[in-house]
Write a protein that holds these residues in place. Structure first.
Motif, PDB file in Angstrom:
ATOM      1  N   VAL A   1       0.808  -1.224   0.000  1.00 44.86           N
ATOM      2  CA  VAL A   1       0.000   0.000   0.000  1.00 44.86           C
ATOM      3  C   VAL A   1       0.838   1.269   0.000  1.00 44.86           C
ATOM      4  O   VAL A   1       0.316   2.359  -0.224  1.00 44.86           O
ATOM      5  N   GLY A   2       2.154   1.160   0.252  1.00 47.07           N
ATOM      6  CA  GLY A   2       2.967   2.368   0.289  1.00 47.07           C
ATOM      7  C   GLY A   2       4.432   2.064   0.514  1.00 47.07           C
ATOM      8  O   GLY A   2       4.833   0.906   0.654  1.00 47.07           O
TER       9      GLY A   2
ATOM     10  N   VAL B   1       5.348   9.278   3.262  1.00 42.41           N
ATOM     11  CA  VAL B   1       5.029   7.942   2.769  1.00 42.41           C
ATOM     12  C   VAL B   1       4.331   8.081   1.418  1.00 42.41           C
ATOM     13  O   VAL B   1       3.301   8.747   1.312  1.00 42.41           O
TER      14      VAL B   1
ATOM     15  N   ALA C   1       1.976   6.781  -1.261  1.00 38.38           N
ATOM     16  CA  ALA C   1       0.810   5.891  -1.167  1.00 38.38           C
ATOM     17  C   ALA C   1       0.517   5.240  -2.503  1.00 38.38           C
ATOM     18  O   ALA C   1       0.578   5.883  -3.545  1.00 38.38           O
TER      19      ALA C   1
ATOM     20  N   THR D   1      -2.467   3.636  -2.835  1.00 37.95           N
ATOM     21  CA  THR D   1      -3.887   3.377  -2.619  1.00 37.95           C
ATOM     22  C   THR D   1      -4.670   4.430  -3.395  1.00 37.95           C
ATOM     23  O   THR D   1      -4.142   5.508  -3.684  1.00 37.95           O
TER      24      THR D   1
ATOM     25  N   PRO E   1      -4.896   8.267  -0.729  1.00 40.14           N
ATOM     26  CA  PRO E   1      -3.690   8.221   0.114  1.00 40.14           C
ATOM     27  C   PRO E   1      -3.987   8.269   1.614  1.00 40.14           C
ATOM     28  O   PRO E   1      -3.289   7.645   2.404  1.00 40.14           O
TER      29      PRO E   1
ATOM     30  N   LEU F   1      -4.082   5.265   4.207  1.00 36.61           N
ATOM     31  CA  LEU F   1      -2.944   4.780   4.990  1.00 36.61           C
ATOM     32  C   LEU F   1      -3.147   5.063   6.474  1.00 36.61           C
ATOM     33  O   LEU F   1      -2.771   4.259   7.323  1.00 36.61           O
TER      34      LEU F   1
ATOM     35  N   TYR G   1      -5.565   2.529   7.897  1.00 36.86           N
ATOM     36  CA  TYR G   1      -4.926   1.231   8.132  1.00 36.86           C
ATOM     37  C   TYR G   1      -4.018   1.291   9.352  1.00 36.86           C
ATOM     38  O   TYR G   1      -3.828   0.311  10.040  1.00 36.86           O
ATOM     39  N   ARG G   2      -3.420   2.441   9.593  1.00 34.54           N
ATOM     40  CA  ARG G   2      -2.582   2.764  10.756  1.00 34.54           C
ATOM     41  C   ARG G   2      -1.396   1.830  10.951  1.00 34.54           C
ATOM     42  O   ARG G   2      -0.268   2.240  10.890  1.00 34.54           O
TER      43      ARG G   2
ATOM     44  N   LEU H   1       0.992  -0.521   9.627  1.00 36.43           N
ATOM     45  CA  LEU H   1       1.510  -0.982   8.347  1.00 36.43           C
ATOM     46  C   LEU H   1       2.634  -1.980   8.595  1.00 36.43           C
ATOM     47  O   LEU H   1       3.440  -1.808   9.507  1.00 36.43           O
TER      48      LEU H   1
ATOM     49  N   GLY I   1       1.404  11.295  -1.493  1.00 37.29           N
ATOM     50  CA  GLY I   1       0.932  10.416  -0.441  1.00 37.29           C
ATOM     51  C   GLY I   1       0.597  11.170   0.816  1.00 37.29           C
ATOM     52  O   GLY I   1      -0.207  12.093   0.807  1.00 37.29           O
TER      53      GLY I   1
ATOM     54  N   LEU J   1       5.545  -0.943   2.573  1.00 37.48           N
ATOM     55  CA  LEU J   1       4.545  -1.095   3.629  1.00 37.48           C
ATOM     56  C   LEU J   1       3.321  -1.842   3.111  1.00 37.48           C
ATOM     57  O   LEU J   1       2.811  -1.552   2.022  1.00 37.48           O
TER      58      LEU J   1
END
Length: 176
Positions: free
Chosen positions: A11-12, A26, A28, A30, A33, A36, A39-40, A42, A62, A84
């Protein structure tokens, strides 16, 4: 299909430090972005903890934010390049006729006559387009199949297979 570990989806990637207060940038991969931050937690490619995003804001590629593991710019720079991941189960279900590339891994690859060629070992992108790495059913070295409509005309993800049409050799010499 049984797997000893859960599928992870990239994802990143840590792009390095931002500013002098220990923020991290980061990149991203996704659609949104800021997902992320949702999701916290990673993960690294091996499933171990990678980065815990505590807060962040949108950046051109990102997110820029704070992570539990990073207190200084140097610490953020030291993680540059870290890929990540999140477990596939944490991603939203795709829309009808959509899928995640990670869902292709493990599918059986069948030729047009339904003979089993092997299984999709990974999905790679070397810069031009996605390629399916196929582990042959008979053993031996893996080979790559372009992930195009011509090379993969049928996907049957729920049934565990896809149609694989190997490209024919093309003579790319200049005409005389």
């Amino acid at each position: 299909m049984s797997e000893s570990k859960e599928k992870l989806v990239l994802v990143g990637q840590v792009a390095g430090g931002f500013g002098v207060k220990g923020e991290v940038r980061v990149t991203a991969w996704t659609a949104d972005p800021m997902a992320l931050l949702d999701y916290r937690d990673l993960l690294r490619a091996d499933g171990s903890p990678g980065l815990t995003l505590l807060s962040g804001r949108l950046d051109k590629n990102g997110v820029v934010g704070r992570a539990k593991e990073i207190a200084t710019k140097e610490a953020a720079d030291a993680l540059r390049g870290l890929k990540l991941f999140v477990p596939r189960a944490r991603l939203p279900e795709p829309e009808e006729d959509e899928f995640y590339l990670a869902d292709l891994i493990g599918l059986e690859a069948r030729d047009p006559e339904d003979a089993v060629l092997g299984r999709v070992k990974s999905v790679q992108n070397f810069g031009a387009s996605d390629m399916l790495e196929i582990a042959p059913a008979t053993g031996g070295p893996t080979w790559y199949l372009p992930f195009t409509r011509e090379a993969v005309p049928d996907l049957h993800i729920a049934d565990g297979w896809l149609r694989a049409v190997r490209p024919t050799e093309v003579d790319e010499r200049e005409p005389d």
